[in-house]
Design a protein around this motif. Structure first.
Motif, PDB file in Angstrom:
ATOM      1  N   LEU A  17      55.115  19.818  68.896  1.00 54.20           N
ATOM      2  CA  LEU A  17      54.118  19.885  69.957  1.00 54.20           C
ATOM      3  C   LEU A  17      52.907  18.721  69.316  1.00 54.20           C
ATOM      4  O   LEU A  17      52.507  17.989  70.223  1.00 54.20           O
ATOM      5  N   GLU A  18      52.580  18.780  68.123  1.00 50.04           N
ATOM      6  CA  GLU A  18      51.790  17.816  67.383  1.00 50.04           C
ATOM      7  C   GLU A  18      52.482  16.360  67.764  1.00 50.04           C
ATOM      8  O   GLU A  18      51.606  15.528  67.960  1.00 50.04           O
ATOM      9  N   ALA A  19      53.575  16.144  67.609  1.00 47.13           N
ATOM     10  CA  ALA A  19      54.400  14.867  67.746  1.00 47.13           C
ATOM     11  C   ALA A  19      54.157  14.280  69.174  1.00 47.13           C
ATOM     12  O   ALA A  19      53.993  13.216  69.294  1.00 47.13           O
ATOM     13  N   ILE A  20      53.712  15.390  70.234  1.00 42.86           N
ATOM     14  CA  ILE A  20      53.896  14.656  71.459  1.00 42.86           C
ATOM     15  C   ILE A  20      52.049  14.511  71.828  1.00 42.86           C
ATOM     16  O   ILE A  20      51.637  14.039  72.840  1.00 42.86           O
ATOM     17  N   GLY A  21      51.339  14.983  70.968  1.00 47.90           N
ATOM     18  CA  GLY A  21      50.067  15.114  71.141  1.00 47.90           C
ATOM     19  C   GLY A  21      49.616  16.093  72.274  1.00 47.90           C
ATOM     20  O   GLY A  21      50.191  16.506  73.322  1.00 47.90           O
ATOM     21  N   GLY A  22      48.342  16.388  72.346  1.00 53.75           N
ATOM     22  CA  GLY A  22      47.569  17.156  73.343  1.00 53.75           C
ATOM     23  C   GLY A  22      47.698  18.808  73.052  1.00 53.75           C
ATOM     24  O   GLY A  22      47.083  19.555  73.633  1.00 53.75           O
ATOM     25  N   PHE A  23      48.023  18.978  71.672  1.00 49.48           N
ATOM     26  CA  PHE A  23      48.181  20.569  71.371  1.00 49.48           C
ATOM     27  C   PHE A  23      47.359  20.453  69.897  1.00 49.48           C
ATOM     28  O   PHE A  23      47.573  19.765  68.990  1.00 49.48           O
ATOM     29  N   GLU A  24      46.731  21.804  69.963  1.00 48.15           N
ATOM     30  CA  GLU A  24      45.779  21.935  68.753  1.00 48.15           C
ATOM     31  C   GLU A  24      46.252  23.529  68.292  1.00 48.15           C
ATOM     32  O   GLU A  24      46.063  24.333  68.896  1.00 48.15           O
ATOM     33  N   CYS A  25      46.815  23.657  67.014  1.00 45.37           N
ATOM     34  CA  CYS A  25      46.973  24.941  66.399  1.00 45.37           C
ATOM     35  C   CYS A  25      45.889  25.487  65.825  1.00 45.37           C
ATOM     36  O   CYS A  25      45.031  24.957  65.140  1.00 45.37           O
ATOM     37  N   VAL A  26      45.307  26.774  66.389  1.00 45.74           N
ATOM     38  CA  VAL A  26      44.242  27.634  65.847  1.00 45.74           C
ATOM     39  C   VAL A  26      44.510  28.712  64.818  1.00 45.74           C
ATOM     40  O   VAL A  26      43.577  29.368  64.308  1.00 45.74           O
ATOM     41  N   GLY A  27      45.723  28.890  64.828  1.00 45.46           N
ATOM     42  CA  GLY A  27      46.162  29.987  63.908  1.00 45.46           C
ATOM     43  C   GLY A  27      47.769  30.168  63.830  1.00 45.46           C
ATOM     44  O   GLY A  27      48.284  29.736  64.585  1.00 45.46           O
ATOM     45  N   GLY A  47      40.394  25.842  58.267  1.00 46.20           N
ATOM     46  CA  GLY A  47      39.652  26.399  59.272  1.00 46.20           C
ATOM     47  C   GLY A  47      40.418  27.359  60.516  1.00 46.20           C
ATOM     48  O   GLY A  47      40.139  27.771  61.305  1.00 46.20           O
ATOM     49  N   GLU A  48      41.749  27.266  60.240  1.00 46.29           N
ATOM     50  CA  GLU A  48      42.813  27.936  60.997  1.00 46.29           C
ATOM     51  C   GLU A  48      43.051  29.676  60.385  1.00 46.29           C
ATOM     52  O   GLU A  48      42.831  29.856  59.325  1.00 46.29           O
ATOM     53  N   LEU A  49      43.108  30.525  61.440  1.00 44.67           N
ATOM     54  CA  LEU A  49      43.370  31.936  61.009  1.00 44.67           C
ATOM     55  C   LEU A  49      44.841  32.044  60.504  1.00 44.67           C
ATOM     56  O   LEU A  49      45.868  31.630  61.105  1.00 44.67           O
ATOM     57  N   TYR A  50      44.886  32.751  59.441  1.00 42.83           N
ATOM     58  CA  TYR A  50      46.343  33.036  58.919  1.00 42.83           C
ATOM     59  C   TYR A  50      46.601  34.590  58.848  1.00 42.83           C
ATOM     60  O   TYR A  50      45.482  35.418  58.622  1.00 42.83           O
ATOM     61  N   PHE A  51      47.680  35.156  59.372  1.00 39.21           N
ATOM     62  CA  PHE A  51      47.975  36.534  59.447  1.00 39.21           C
ATOM     63  C   PHE A  51      49.711  36.629  58.676  1.00 39.21           C
ATOM     64  O   PHE A  51      50.343  35.891  59.331  1.00 39.21           O
ATOM     65  N   GLU A  52      49.524  37.449  58.000  1.00 40.37           N
ATOM     66  CA  GLU A  52      50.811  37.644  57.252  1.00 40.37           C
ATOM     67  C   GLU A  52      51.707  38.703  58.063  1.00 40.37           C
ATOM     68  O   GLU A  52      52.886  38.160  58.229  1.00 40.37           O
ATOM     69  N   ASP A  53      51.289  39.542  58.845  1.00 38.69           N
ATOM     70  CA  ASP A  53      52.006  40.445  59.186  1.00 38.69           C
ATOM     71  C   ASP A  53      51.740  40.639  60.752  1.00 38.69           C
ATOM     72  O   ASP A  53      50.360  40.853  60.963  1.00 38.69           O
ATOM     73  N   ALA A  54      52.620  40.379  61.701  1.00 41.67           N
ATOM     74  CA  ALA A  54      52.269  40.053  63.054  1.00 41.67           C
ATOM     75  C   ALA A  54      51.699  41.561  63.802  1.00 41.67           C
ATOM     76  O   ALA A  54      51.009  41.598  64.713  1.00 41.67           O
ATOM     77  N   ARG A  55      52.406  42.579  62.974  1.00 41.86           N
ATOM     78  CA  ARG A  55      51.653  43.821  63.426  1.00 41.86           C
ATOM     79  C   ARG A  55      50.561  44.412  63.204  1.00 41.86           C
ATOM     80  O   ARG A  55      49.833  45.325  63.658  1.00 41.86           O
ATOM     81  N   LYS A  56      49.740  43.532  62.317  1.00 44.02           N
ATOM     82  CA  LYS A  56      48.425  43.946  61.872  1.00 44.02           C
ATOM     83  C   LYS A  56      47.316  42.847  62.452  1.00 44.02           C
ATOM     84  O   LYS A  56      46.196  42.759  62.363  1.00 44.02           O
ATOM     85  N   ILE A  57      47.970  42.189  63.649  1.00 47.35           N
ATOM     86  CA  ILE A  57      46.963  41.185  64.166  1.00 47.35           C
ATOM     87  C   ILE A  57      46.013  41.866  65.144  1.00 47.35           C
ATOM     88  O   ILE A  57      46.764  42.665  66.102  1.00 47.35           O
TER      89      ILE A  57
END
Length: 404
Positions: A17-27, A47-57
């Motif tokens: 997605l970053e290769a084509i531009g227009g997308f920004e990852c927030v976490g 500055g991005e959010l990180y989560f180890e376990d998807a079940r705890k988001i």
């Protein structure tokens, strides 16, 4: 367009997605510590959010997002596995995507899995997924795509799904009917260094052993469609970037200047005395022009499954033999005899076959990651090139919805 990268792995979605531009990852979310190590070495995650376990988001803690990406765990649905599906805790992780989407209601979902998901439990598993997304307000399109049709010489079939929130945008049919699975196409014959290949099909990598681009392998009609080039030098790989000026032949006539295309070829190298082929590292081996699907088990060398692992067969008629590099005689399906040596694909080559750049690989290598983990992370990744092409569809749909 802001996106949240679930089950991120080493960031195939992000790179594409970053290769084509227009997308920004927030976490991002990733439970494998080695994948996280690679991810954070490759991308600026400050500055991005990180989560180890998807079940705890907790969805309410996420910022605004327009898109959720995720190659949700596929072992439960793979033909190679036991196909436990939703009975396996990995299979239920799809519902973590649905749980977050029900709260954040992003305009788009972009998901990936193995084709076996379509037929698992006689289609009931896939029906459950579609029903769940429909209840959340998403119209879904899907297609099985092969990475070999998107600029990398690897046969890798994967199922891609896009969800369009029907209250926020109109969807679009996901259809790639113009894909190209050709390898090299020779337009003008001649000795090595003079022959010209069409820019259609998958390019081979050129070498600079003769003092210039393509001196030992052949030349491409770069002005025809714009061909990417990755050059092997004694100091490592040198990438010719878009807009770089190089010497090339045109239609078999005099040498003239050409321009490099907009993408980079990530393939194996050739040289003056050796021709490269892929060959299976398992029972009843076959020689192929396109690598078998890269798997997380590639570090295990010889496989018991037919047609699973590819090695490199180096055609070499120098009949010197030794224990470390023994000569091999191979008879192909056309009864032609090939004499040469077999070597394993390197971790770097596996990453290239997934569309990652050498610069990205070197950043991860510098963290001290072992070869076995480098193989595993490549095998578990999504192919960057395919993500970019589908991302262009999402980007166009989003632009259209804004205009409307």
């Amino acid at each position: 367009m802001k996106f949240f990268d679930m089950f991120a792995g080493i960031g195939g979605f992000r790179s594409g997605l970053e290769a084509i531009g227009g997308f920004e990852c927030v976490g991002y979310c990733e439970i494998d510590k080695y994948a996280k190590q690679a991810y954070e070495a490759m991308y600026d995650t400050g500055g991005e959010l990180y989560f180890e376990d998807a079940r705890k988001i907790i969805p309410e803690q996420l910022p605004h997002i327009d898109l959720i990406t995720g190659g949700f765990p596929c072992q439960s649905f793979s033909i190679a596995g036991q196909r436990k599906g939703f009975e396996d805790t990995r299979g239920t992780l799809f519902f973590e995507i649905a749980r977050i989407a029900s709260v954040k209601r992003p305009k788009y979902l972009f998901l990936e899995n193995v084709p076996g998901l379509l037929s698992h439990n006689k289609g009931r598993t896939f029906k459950t997924i579609l029903s769940s997304l429909d209840q959340l307000g998403y119209d879904v399109v899907w297609q099985v795509l092969n990475s070999k049709n998107f600029g990398v010489p690897q046969s890798r079939k994967r199922l891609y799904l896009i969800g369009f929130h029907r209250e926020k945008c109109a969807g679009q049919v996901l259809s790639f009917t113009q894909t190209n699975s050709k390898t090299t196409v020779q337009r003008y014959p001649g000795k090595e260094g003079d022959r010209i290949y069409s820019s259609e099909g998958t390019s081979i990598t050129l070498t600079s052993n003769a003092g210039g681009f393509g001196g030992r392998t052949g030349l491409y009609s770069i002005e025809e469609l714009g061909l990417p080039i990755n050059v092997n030098t004694k100091d490592g790989y040198q990438i010719a970037y878009p807009g770089d000026s190089i010497d090339t032949a045109y239609l078999g006539q005099n040498s003239r200047r050409g321009r490099v295309g907009n993408q980079v070829a990530h393939t194996l190298t050739t040289s003056q005395t050796q021709a490269y082929y892929f060959i299976d590292m398992n029972p009843d081996p076959k020689m192929t022009e396109i690598a078998r699907c890269i798997t997380a088990r590639h570090a295990s060398d010889i496989s018991n499954r037919k047609g699973e692992h590819s090695a490199v067969f180096i055609e070499d008629y120098n009949l010197t033999d030794d224990e470390e590099h023994p000569l091999v005689v191979f008879v192909d399906k056309e009864k032609k005899i090939h004499i040469g040596r077999i070597r394993k694909l390197t971790p770097r080559e596996c990453w290239r076959l997934q569309g990652f750049t050498d610069e990205q690989f070197d950043k991860v290598l510098a963290t001290g990651m072992s070869d076995s983990q480098l193989y595993k992370q490549a095998g578990n990744a999504v192919t960057v090139n395919v993500i970019s092409e589908i991302g262009k569809i999402i980007k166009q749909v989003n632009e259209n919805s804004k205009a409307e």
